[in-house]
Design a protein around this motif. Structure first.
Motif, PDB file in Angstrom:
ATOM      1  N   LYS A   1       0.813  -1.221   0.000  1.00 46.03           N
ATOM      2  CA  LYS A   1       0.000   0.000   0.000  1.00 46.03           C
ATOM      3  C   LYS A   1       0.843   1.266   0.000  1.00 46.03           C
ATOM      4  O   LYS A   1       0.293   2.365   0.107  1.00 46.03           O
ATOM      5  N   VAL A   2       2.153   1.129  -0.075  1.00 40.64           N
ATOM      6  CA  VAL A   2       3.021   2.312  -0.078  1.00 40.64           C
ATOM      7  C   VAL A   2       4.053   2.187  -1.196  1.00 40.64           C
ATOM      8  O   VAL A   2       4.348   1.084  -1.671  1.00 40.64           O
ATOM      9  N   GLY A   3       4.601   3.333  -1.600  1.00 42.16           N
ATOM     10  CA  GLY A   3       5.647   3.325  -2.625  1.00 42.16           C
ATOM     11  C   GLY A   3       5.193   2.670  -3.910  1.00 42.16           C
ATOM     12  O   GLY A   3       4.125   2.968  -4.445  1.00 42.16           O
ATOM     13  N   SER A   4       5.997   1.742  -4.392  1.00 47.02           N
ATOM     14  CA  SER A   4       5.678   1.045  -5.636  1.00 47.02           C
ATOM     15  C   SER A   4       4.628  -0.035  -5.454  1.00 47.02           C
ATOM     16  O   SER A   4       4.103  -0.569  -6.425  1.00 47.02           O
ATOM     17  N   GLY A   5       4.332  -0.395  -4.192  1.00 46.71           N
ATOM     18  CA  GLY A   5       3.380  -1.463  -3.928  1.00 46.71           C
ATOM     19  C   GLY A   5       3.988  -2.840  -4.039  1.00 46.71           C
ATOM     20  O   GLY A   5       3.292  -3.850  -3.882  1.00 46.71           O
ATOM     21  N   ASN A   6       5.297  -2.903  -4.268  1.00 40.24           N
ATOM     22  CA  ASN A   6       5.990  -4.179  -4.450  1.00 40.24           C
ATOM     23  C   ASN A   6       6.468  -4.720  -3.109  1.00 40.24           C
ATOM     24  O   ASN A   6       6.782  -3.953  -2.195  1.00 40.24           O
ATOM     25  N   ILE A   7       6.567  -6.044  -2.983  1.00 43.70           N
ATOM     26  CA  ILE A   7       6.983  -6.653  -1.717  1.00 43.70           C
ATOM     27  C   ILE A   7       8.479  -6.922  -1.664  1.00 43.70           C
ATOM     28  O   ILE A   7       8.963  -7.515  -0.708  1.00 43.70           O
ATOM     29  N   GLY A   8       9.219  -6.484  -2.663  1.00 49.28           N
ATOM     30  CA  GLY A   8      10.650  -6.754  -2.730  1.00 49.28           C
ATOM     31  C   GLY A   8      11.488  -5.839  -1.854  1.00 49.28           C
ATOM     32  O   GLY A   8      11.002  -4.896  -1.219  1.00 49.28           O
ATOM     33  N   MET A   9      12.788  -6.123  -1.839  1.00 48.20           N
ATOM     34  CA  MET A   9      13.728  -5.427  -0.969  1.00 48.20           C
ATOM     35  C   MET A   9      13.752  -3.924  -1.187  1.00 48.20           C
ATOM     36  O   MET A   9      13.829  -3.147  -0.231  1.00 48.20           O
ATOM     37  N   THR A  10      13.693  -3.461  -2.434  1.00 49.80           N
ATOM     38  CA  THR A  10      13.784  -2.032  -2.716  1.00 49.80           C
ATOM     39  C   THR A  10      12.639  -1.259  -2.079  1.00 49.80           C
ATOM     40  O   THR A  10      12.847  -0.226  -1.433  1.00 49.80           O
ATOM     41  N   ASN A  11      11.417  -1.738  -2.231  1.00 51.26           N
ATOM     42  CA  ASN A  11      10.276  -1.042  -1.639  1.00 51.26           C
ATOM     43  C   ASN A  11      10.266  -1.178  -0.124  1.00 51.26           C
ATOM     44  O   ASN A  11       9.815  -0.271   0.584  1.00 51.26           O
ATOM     45  N   VAL A  12      10.755  -2.295   0.395  1.00 51.35           N
ATOM     46  CA  VAL A  12      10.873  -2.450   1.848  1.00 51.35           C
ATOM     47  C   VAL A  12      11.860  -1.419   2.392  1.00 51.35           C
ATOM     48  O   VAL A  12      11.621  -0.798   3.428  1.00 51.35           O
ATOM     49  N   ALA A  13      12.967  -1.197   1.678  1.00 47.98           N
ATOM     50  CA  ALA A  13      13.949  -0.203   2.105  1.00 47.98           C
ATOM     51  C   ALA A  13      13.329   1.187   2.151  1.00 47.98           C
ATOM     52  O   ALA A  13      13.562   1.956   3.094  1.00 47.98           O
TER      53      ALA A  13
ATOM     54  N   LEU B   1      17.117  -7.701   5.981  1.00 43.48           N
ATOM     55  CA  LEU B   1      16.529  -8.984   6.368  1.00 43.48           C
ATOM     56  C   LEU B   1      15.700  -9.568   5.231  1.00 43.48           C
ATOM     57  O   LEU B   1      15.692 -10.789   5.012  1.00 43.48           O
ATOM     58  N   THR B   2      15.022  -8.698   4.487  1.00 42.35           N
ATOM     59  CA  THR B   2      14.245  -9.162   3.325  1.00 42.35           C
ATOM     60  C   THR B   2      15.164  -9.755   2.267  1.00 42.35           C
ATOM     61  O   THR B   2      14.875 -10.825   1.705  1.00 42.35           O
ATOM     62  N   LEU B   3      16.270  -9.076   1.989  1.00 41.02           N
ATOM     63  CA  LEU B   3      17.236  -9.592   1.031  1.00 41.02           C
ATOM     64  C   LEU B   3      17.769 -10.947   1.468  1.00 41.02           C
ATOM     65  O   LEU B   3      17.840 -11.894   0.666  1.00 41.02           O
ATOM     66  N   LEU B   4      18.110 -11.061   2.749  1.00 36.27           N
ATOM     67  CA  LEU B   4      18.642 -12.317   3.279  1.00 36.27           C
ATOM     68  C   LEU B   4      17.616 -13.440   3.175  1.00 36.27           C
ATOM     69  O   LEU B   4      17.936 -14.560   2.759  1.00 36.27           O
ATOM     70  N   CYS B   5      16.376 -13.138   3.549  1.00 38.55           N
ATOM     71  CA  CYS B   5      15.333 -14.167   3.519  1.00 38.55           C
ATOM     72  C   CYS B   5      14.966 -14.569   2.095  1.00 38.55           C
ATOM     73  O   CYS B   5      14.781 -15.761   1.811  1.00 38.55           O
ATOM     74  N   ASP B   6      14.844 -13.584   1.198  1.00 36.95           N
ATOM     75  CA  ASP B   6      14.481 -13.901  -0.188  1.00 36.95           C
ATOM     76  C   ASP B   6      15.587 -14.709  -0.870  1.00 36.95           C
ATOM     77  O   ASP B   6      15.314 -15.708  -1.543  1.00 36.95           O
ATOM     78  N   ALA B   7      16.820 -14.255  -0.710  1.00 35.51           N
ATOM     79  CA  ALA B   7      17.935 -15.008  -1.305  1.00 35.51           C
ATOM     80  C   ALA B   7      18.065 -16.367  -0.635  1.00 35.51           C
ATOM     81  O   ALA B   7      18.320 -17.379  -1.304  1.00 35.51           O
ATOM     82  N   GLY B   8      17.877 -16.395   0.674  1.00 35.52           N
ATOM     83  CA  GLY B   8      18.003 -17.647   1.415  1.00 35.52           C
ATOM     84  C   GLY B   8      16.980 -18.685   1.015  1.00 35.52           C
ATOM     85  O   GLY B   8      17.306 -19.870   0.832  1.00 35.52           O
ATOM     86  N   LYS B   9      15.728 -18.257   0.858  1.00 34.44           N
ATOM     87  CA  LYS B   9      14.697 -19.229   0.491  1.00 34.44           C
ATOM     88  C   LYS B   9      14.948 -19.779  -0.912  1.00 34.44           C
ATOM     89  O   LYS B   9      14.697 -20.967  -1.180  1.00 34.44           O
TER      90      LYS B   9
ATOM     91  N   SER C   1      11.320 -22.152 -11.304  1.00 34.70           N
ATOM     92  CA  SER C   1      10.201 -22.270 -10.363  1.00 34.70           C
ATOM     93  C   SER C   1      10.410 -21.384  -9.142  1.00 34.70           C
ATOM     94  O   SER C   1       9.454 -20.801  -8.616  1.00 34.70           O
ATOM     95  N   CYS C   2      11.653 -21.274  -8.694  1.00 31.32           N
ATOM     96  CA  CYS C   2      11.957 -20.400  -7.556  1.00 31.32           C
ATOM     97  C   CYS C   2      11.621 -18.941  -7.888  1.00 31.32           C
ATOM     98  O   CYS C   2      10.953 -18.246  -7.116  1.00 31.32           O
ATOM     99  N   VAL C   3      12.085 -18.484  -9.035  1.00 30.22           N
ATOM    100  CA  VAL C   3      11.868 -17.091  -9.428  1.00 30.22           C
ATOM    101  C   VAL C   3      10.386 -16.832  -9.698  1.00 30.22           C
ATOM    102  O   VAL C   3       9.824 -15.817  -9.257  1.00 30.22           O
TER     103      VAL C   3
ATOM    104  N   VAL D   1      15.521 -13.336  -4.811  1.00 28.94           N
ATOM    105  CA  VAL D   1      15.357 -14.790  -4.841  1.00 28.94           C
ATOM    106  C   VAL D   1      16.113 -15.386  -6.021  1.00 28.94           C
ATOM    107  O   VAL D   1      16.641 -16.504  -5.944  1.00 28.94           O
ATOM    108  N   GLY D   2      16.206 -14.630  -7.109  1.00 23.19           N
ATOM    109  CA  GLY D   2      16.962 -15.095  -8.269  1.00 23.19           C
ATOM    110  C   GLY D   2      18.442 -15.220  -7.973  1.00 23.19           C
ATOM    111  O   GLY D   2      19.117 -16.122  -8.481  1.00 23.19           O
ATOM    112  N   LEU D   3      18.956 -14.311  -7.122  1.00 27.48           N
ATOM    113  CA  LEU D   3      20.363 -14.406  -6.729  1.00 27.48           C
ATOM    114  C   LEU D   3      20.608 -15.662  -5.912  1.00 27.48           C
ATOM    115  O   LEU D   3      21.533 -16.429  -6.197  1.00 27.48           O
ATOM    116  N   GLY D   4      19.764 -15.885  -4.909  1.00 26.58           N
ATOM    117  CA  GLY D   4      19.947 -17.059  -4.064  1.00 26.58           C
ATOM    118  C   GLY D   4      19.780 -18.362  -4.825  1.00 26.58           C
ATOM    119  O   GLY D   4      20.612 -19.271  -4.717  1.00 26.58           O
TER     120      GLY D   4
END
Length: 246
Positions: free
Chosen positions: A38-50, A60-68, A108-110, A129-132
């Motif tokens: 509901k804020v910024g770009s509306g995206n759930i990724g690391m950039t909008n979280v920042a 933490l989002t970057l770590l969790c997304d890459a980790g999963k 499938s991950c991406v 997630v693509g990096l991880g």
């Protein structure tokens, strides 16, 4: 069990794991208690979280997304190696017999992250997630893509610019590191889907309207989501037109 069926089952597992909306969960649990949809770009990724929840939540989002992504693909490759290849891990390398299976797991991950089954098939843009998952698929390719991203994103401040060109470099880099044949097909799907997920960013880059990367600080005013802002703008325009007609 045949390799295609086993791959399909493992790919579904990767899709479900990587569909977990880490950014949404972390931003809600942060000190800002914000719904990033509901804020910024509306995206759930690391950039909008920042931009909406701050540096700690973004890290933490970057770590969790890459980790999963890394955990999902490595576990799936392990299952395929044990069941289909008698425990021979090398057969799941992207250049080996099971290369198509591993590339399918990567895709499938991406796709799970971009089309999260927990958010009505809406999600992030697949970069973290693509990096991880990429590291779990073929680490030289993943690190080379990361280099492309850094070279473009750091000097310009445009995360989207680095992301798009990193995605476009996937297939050429895979070819460079020996991936051949049908294994390239899922990689092409990843590349095109990530670019598609950045389509609005590309339009803004071409119009000179794209925002540079920024980090939210406590007390900063949050921007409304792009969807809400667009809806309000449309409503205002409609009301103005009705007034003119009257």
């Amino acid at each position: 069990m045949s390799l295609p069926i086993l791959t399909a089952i493992c790919a579904l597992g990767c899709f479900l794991i990587c569909g977990i909306p880490s950014g949404l969960i972390i931003a809600r649990a942060s000190s800002e208690h914000v719904d990033v949809r509901k804020v910024g770009s509306g995206n759930i990724g690391m950039t909008n979280v920042a931009r909406s929840a701050g540096a700690s939540a973004a890290a933490l989002t970057l770590l969790c997304d890459a980790g999963k992504g890394a955990v999902a693909i490595l576990l799936a490759r392990l299952v395929i190696a044990q069941v289909a290849f008698g425990g021979d891990w090398s057969q799941t390398l992207p250049q080996a017999q099971g290369g198509l299976a591993s590339a399918t797991l990567y895709a499938s991950c991406v796709l799970g992250h971009i089309f999260s089954p927990y958010l009505h098939f809406k999600g992030g843009k697949g970069i973290s997630v693509g990096l991880g998952a990429g590291l779990g698929f073929c680490w030289p390719v993943a690190l080379s893509m990361l280099a492309v991203f850094v070279v473009l994103a750091i000097p310009t401040g445009f995360v989207s610019l680095g992301s798009v060109f990193a995605a476009l470099s996937l297939v050429p880099l895979a070819l460079l590191f020996g991936v051949r044949g049908l294994a390239l097909v899922p990689l092409a799907v990843i590349s095109l889907t990530v670019v598609w997920a950045h389509r609005e960013n590309v339009r803004k880059l071409l119009r000179g309207e794209e925002r540079r990367f920024s980090i939210h600080k406590k007390g900063d005013k949050l921007e409304r989501g792009a969807t809400d802002a667009d809806a309000e703008k449309s409503a205002a325009e409609a009301a103005a037109n009705d007034g003119k007609d009257a």
